[in-house]
Design an enzyme around this catalytic site. Structure first.
Site, PDB file in Angstrom:
ATOM      1  N   SER A  34      29.667  15.982  63.358  1.00 55.57           N
ATOM      2  CA  SER A  34      30.853  15.211  64.289  1.00 55.57           C
ATOM      3  C   SER A  34      30.286  14.250  65.120  1.00 55.57           C
ATOM      4  O   SER A  34      29.170  14.294  65.352  1.00 55.57           O
ATOM      5  CB  SER A  34      31.533  16.639  65.039  1.00 55.57           C
ATOM      6  OG  SER A  34      32.040  16.073  66.194  1.00 55.57           O
ATOM      7  N   TYR A  60      29.319  23.020  70.839  1.00 62.82           N
ATOM      8  CA  TYR A  60      29.669  22.593  69.523  1.00 62.82           C
ATOM      9  C   TYR A  60      28.845  21.279  69.177  1.00 62.82           C
ATOM     10  O   TYR A  60      28.460  21.647  67.972  1.00 62.82           O
ATOM     11  CB  TYR A  60      31.137  22.031  69.514  1.00 62.82           C
ATOM     12  CG  TYR A  60      31.835  21.633  68.204  1.00 62.82           C
ATOM     13  CD1 TYR A  60      32.137  22.668  67.206  1.00 62.82           C
ATOM     14  CD2 TYR A  60      31.910  20.374  68.121  1.00 62.82           C
ATOM     15  CE1 TYR A  60      32.694  22.017  65.922  1.00 62.82           C
ATOM     16  CE2 TYR A  60      32.502  19.762  66.948  1.00 62.82           C
ATOM     17  CZ  TYR A  60      32.954  20.327  65.780  1.00 62.82           C
ATOM     18  OH  TYR A  60      33.396  19.954  64.795  1.00 62.82           O
TER      19      TYR A  60
END
Lengths: 347, 347
Positions: free
Chosen positions: B146, B170
């Site tokens: 990501s 994350y």
């Protein structure tokens, strides 16, 4: 004064004193750090209340300390160990323990278990201890990373924004620990700082088989009147700091205001960029031509190939701005070695 | 054709066929990937022999497939799962499963258990399976990373050499997986590639509470004749790609010659840098002023603060050079949404 650990109670009103935990206390840097702590009796301007020195083999007691020290053998990769060590709620934790680069490459499982698993177990144990303390416990954690987090190809000078693309499992493990250190610090579980150490030179003791060993051997051995082999060209450059500087980095990091670091918690430490030729010139200046003549020159292609993938020069601006200091020439590195290891002049 | 997994034997001399494992097959991208695989019946120019679609809830069967598909519910963080999935020796593994950013931030343990622990368990299971196969087993592993691996402050354009300084748990977990992916690939345990996906826009389905949700909602909801709120200024820029492009990235990565990647195994995917104002202009061109009037403008400081820490523009040169392709304008992103989700024109 042995083996009483942290069981001594802090007298009321005694003021701020520190409990210290050193993991990896029997290594070359660890031993010197523990001796220094014992000699100083203080860290970051505060008296040391007690220290716990741990390694895979029991570290030797420092020669003198006016605070209790406990020296014990533990494997940080064993799941019961980190919670046990952290249950004593040390104020400052030094995490130096690591499987070295060569072994992490040859033994994949062991490298990950100790270099990543051991660090993660420690980080988790601290987080758990913080919960148990109702949020009050939040130690300073000083982690030794390495310039092995960087991988070729490199720019001529590597600055503080250069990305981490390790080319070894060891470097990968250190880079992962840097990421964890930053996240756990950001979340407030501990106050962490990572120090990317240069290659430590001059290493005392017998020659080892690390690919980097020759950087130290070509100085240490001739100073002792013994031969050493140089397996690479004199033009090879590398990034060095003395064991004394490494201990200085660790002590400085323990007392530093980390707010300035922001989210980027790991710092490339300052050092000396020297070519092998410059190392030899520094040796000549100290110990003369006779010492230099003890350097044999047998090229080793395997070592040449490994060394070609290593970084050689950094701009350690952030660390310098935060007050970290190293030697400014290879001559100073030799001088530190001679003083600290009581090595007389060659002549 | 259900639930027969990989038990069908490959007939001798049938030629090269692929077994595929998709972990995270019930998510928005996962579903579209599985539908596409079923429709194509092939991947990277080779026929699909069988596919195993796995998620924390059982993925739905793709609407048609001329190869056997097994859809099962497993938690990739449970220790028995990865070895079980990998024992079937899939040739291509897509690892899409993840706890999303907000949940990884609010549930520290769950985020690390799934986003790091699940990936590591898979990597280790593949390594083990390779040993069991005497070294013959070495699958292609496509991992979805990501742009959350990047953290502010940013340069105006983020290039392929920008360093990873995630500001969320994350992002940290994704960055660690990228490091592991590179090391396991370097060691030859699998042939891994990581794709840093842009924000996926336009997301179909009901509005969600992700901080990034408005980027999709301000297009999707007005196209359906419903209101949507815009919580930030029109000047906010972000990096988008359609679900169709995301699936395209995954398919392309499965067939790519990874030798060109060298040691740097993760790639920032191409996308469209659009300001919210440009998004709205694209909406206006497609659906007119009436659609644009459905966008309410209630600023939300919390979301503004979060979005301010996100990257907005990349130079995805490496990925483009390797043939990854995304939309070239936000209008194309809207067009892809309307085609793929069968959304008619507004007027």
């Amino acid at each position: 004064m042995q083996n009483v650990g942290f069981r001594r109670r802090r007298p009321e009103g005694e003021g701020r004193v520190l409990k210290i935990l050193v993991i990896g206390a029997a290594g070359m840097i660890g031993r010197k750090l523990c001796e220094r702590l014992a000699r100083d009796g203080a860290l970051a301007g505060k008296p040391v209340e007690a220290a716990h020195f741990v390694d895979i083999v029991a570290p030797s007691q420092p020669s003198s300390a006016d605070f209790p020290t406990t020296c014990e053998a533990f494997d940080i990769a064993a799941p019961y160990v980190a919670p046990k060590l952290v249950a004593e709620r040390p104020d400052v934790v030094f995490l130096l323990a690591a499987v070295v680069s060569g072994e992490a490459e040859s033994d994949f499982d062991k490298g990950y278990a100790i270099n990543l698993g051991g660090a993660r177990a420690l980080f988790e144990a601290i987080r758990r201890e913080q919960r148990l303390s109702g949020g009050a416990y939040r130690p300073r954690l000083v982690f030794t990373s390495s310039i092995a987090v960087f991988g070729a190809p490199f720019p001529e000078i590597i600055d503080d924004d250069f990305f981490l693309t390790p080319l070894t499992s060891y470097g990968t493990q250190k880079a992962i620990c840097e990421l964890l250190l930053a996240d756990y610090s950001r979340r407030g579980f501990f106050d962490g700082v990572g120090l990317r150490l240069p290659t430590i030179c001059v290493r005392p003791g017998p020659p080892n088989r690390a690919a980097s060993g020759f950087f130290s051997a070509i100085i240490r051995e001739p100073l002792a009147g013994r031969e050493a082999n140089l397996p690479v060209a004199e033009s090879v450059r590398h990034w060095h700091a003395s064991p004394r500087s490494a201990v200085g980095f660790l002590l400085h990091a323990a007392g530093l205001d980390l707010a300035e670091l922001g989210a980027r918690r790991s710092l490339t430490m300052p050092g000396v960029c020297a070519s092998v030729g410059e190392q030899i010139e520094a040796l000549r200046a100290v110990a003369g031509e006779a010492a230099v003549k003890l350097i044999r020159r047998q090229r080793d292609e395997a070592i040449e190939r490994i060394v070609a993938g290593w970084p050689s020069r950094f701009d350690a601006r952030r660390a310098l701005g935060l007050g970290f200091a190293a030697e400014s020439s290879f001559a100073e590195i030799i001088q530190a070695y001679r003083e600290d290891e009581h090595v007389g002049s060659f002549a």
